[in-house]
Design an enzyme around this catalytic site. Sequence first.
Site, short mmCIF file in Angstrom:
data_model
loop_
_atom_site.label_atom_id
_atom_site.label_comp_id
_atom_site.label_asym_id
_atom_site.label_seq_id
_atom_site.Cartn_x
_atom_site.Cartn_y
_atom_site.Cartn_z
N ILE A 1 0.83 -1.20 0.00
CA ILE A 1 0.00 0.00 0.00
C ILE A 1 0.86 1.25 0.00
CG2 ILE A 1 -1.74 1.29 1.28
CD1 ILE A 1 -2.81 -1.43 2.29
N ASP B 1 11.42 2.98 6.07
CA ASP B 1 11.10 1.56 6.18
C ASP B 1 12.42 0.81 6.34
OD1 ASP B 1 10.45 -1.15 5.81
OD2 ASP B 1 8.73 -0.63 4.56
N ASP C 1 -8.68 7.06 9.44
CA ASP C 1 -9.66 6.04 9.06
C ASP C 1 -9.70 4.90 10.07
OD1 ASP C 1 -11.55 4.85 7.10
OD2 ASP C 1 -9.97 3.33 6.87
N GLU D 1 -12.34 0.50 18.14
CA GLU D 1 -13.34 0.54 17.06
C GLU D 1 -14.54 -0.32 17.44
OE1 GLU D 1 -11.53 -0.44 13.31
OE2 GLU D 1 -10.17 1.27 13.38
N HIS E 1 -13.15 3.39 9.19
CA HIS E 1 -12.39 2.22 8.75
C HIS E 1 -12.94 1.70 7.40
CE1 HIS E 1 -9.74 -1.28 10.35
NE2 HIS E 1 -9.63 -1.16 9.05
N ALA F 1 -10.61 0.17 2.73
CA ALA F 1 -10.70 -0.99 1.82
C ALA F 1 -12.12 -1.28 1.39
CB ALA F 1 -10.11 -2.22 2.50
#
Length: 531
Positions: free
Chosen positions: A153, A172, A257, A262, A281, A284
């Site tokens: 992503i 990273d 998001d 949650e 959320h 996707a």
Amino acid sequence: MTYRVVVADPVAEAGLKQLTQSPEIEVAALAGKPRAELERALAEAHALIVRSETRVTPELMNGAPNLRVIARAGVGVDNIDVPAATKRGIAVMNAPGANTVSAAEHALALLLALARRIPWAAEAMRRGEWDRKRFQGSELRGKTLGIVGLGRIGGHVAHLARAFGMHVLGHDPYLAPDRAAELDVKLVTLEDLLRQADVVTLHLAATEQTNRLINADRLKLMKPTALLVNTARGELVDEVALAAALEGKQLGGAAMDVFTVEPLPADSPLRKLERAILTPHVAASTAEAQERVSIETCAAVRDALLKGDLSFAINVPGISGETLRRLGPALDLARRLGRLALALAQGPVTAIEVAYGGDDDAAPRPVLVAALEGLLSAMGLEQVSVVNAMLIAEERGIRHSRKMAAPERGFETTVGLTVDTAGGRVRVAGASVGDGRGRVIRIDDYHVDIAPEGWMLVIRNRDVPGVIGNVGTLLGGAGINIGSYHQARLAVTGQGALAAITVDQPLRDGVLGALGRVPDVVQVRMAYFGD
């Protein structure tokens, strides 16, 4: 055999059809059903499919004794206790690439909405206002985007950002320099990224190391005009510190998001922040992504159950799915040799060495794991798979090693096991010969040629006349049908012989003991290979 798959959360129908169209698979769709109904269904389940709603705890797994696979229809698996699943030998799978495009596009959508102040402008229009000056935004072109986490992503976000003319920094620690060059991303430390970026977007998994990665101290490193976007995991951001930074105008804005809890509680301070965009959320949640996720996940579960394909398993130690597929026949042979070695062992196993003879440099480790799986599963003590075989072996004090070796003479690919026990050493070897399962070609110093299928008797006897006839007569009288009978002897006669015999059913009613009393029979062992 019929496999039962329990689907605990909503999954697109396109994927479920792949399961229901397989006659060997029975699907129980329980999305929205009471927890008690899910627990009852899991008592018979071989696989469990979830999204983010169902938390897969050790307690939930303990009620599913036959569970082999847990699949998350999505990327993250933080709602699954992966260490507990690994301990149980349950493969944990996800669909790592299916929602890449949707998640990356959502991150850019949130960024555009923040930069151009779209939600606030739209709300003002609904109130009948017309205030162009108040909602002046800023362009993305020429700005610096800092991407934390450059997996699928994050890499796609970098690609999209380039199309907007943004400069891209990345952090990273596991990204290869060649991949960074391919993405045209400059790698920097996290601190330098936070200082330099006009926008920071997060694309990391939630781990102990990344928990509250963006905390009060790191938020202070960011520009007061900078924007923060999080479509990865709520645990990455200290939400209290973020709220304080926004209220104190230490940050230009944030778009979230995902959240630590949650659904986000109705009284969460985040809901009241003026310069924050919150979505539930849904990164996707596109029709295309949900269909891809469903198809990918259900296909992975089907292939795991019917073919033993663990390509998507995240907890198979150091073995790629492609390697597992390529080495399928060798791994199957190693499992069967492990079962045979245990049947021949005298006393507890203390060590195992696996010698792979062939031209595949990646083979020794997975072949060792498969051999351990076969040996340990034959003990009948607990559920064993390639997922937890090495862990269980270490817990039981079984030393293990592997090596490359020359193939046994006359074969291209062979697997050899040397097993040390309290009572001595056992050596077995097999070869892949094109029939999918291979053959057992050696037991200790005896050369044999027999398929490791069903039940196999291994009889050691003195090398004298009459033993074969006596053994055959006894088995026939007991109603035991012989599938194949291979008699081997050493090069020097009189030093002993060995018979490897496959039979169609297990030996009961004292038949095994009676064989041990046949004249000149020294030892009788029976191995079971499962089919």
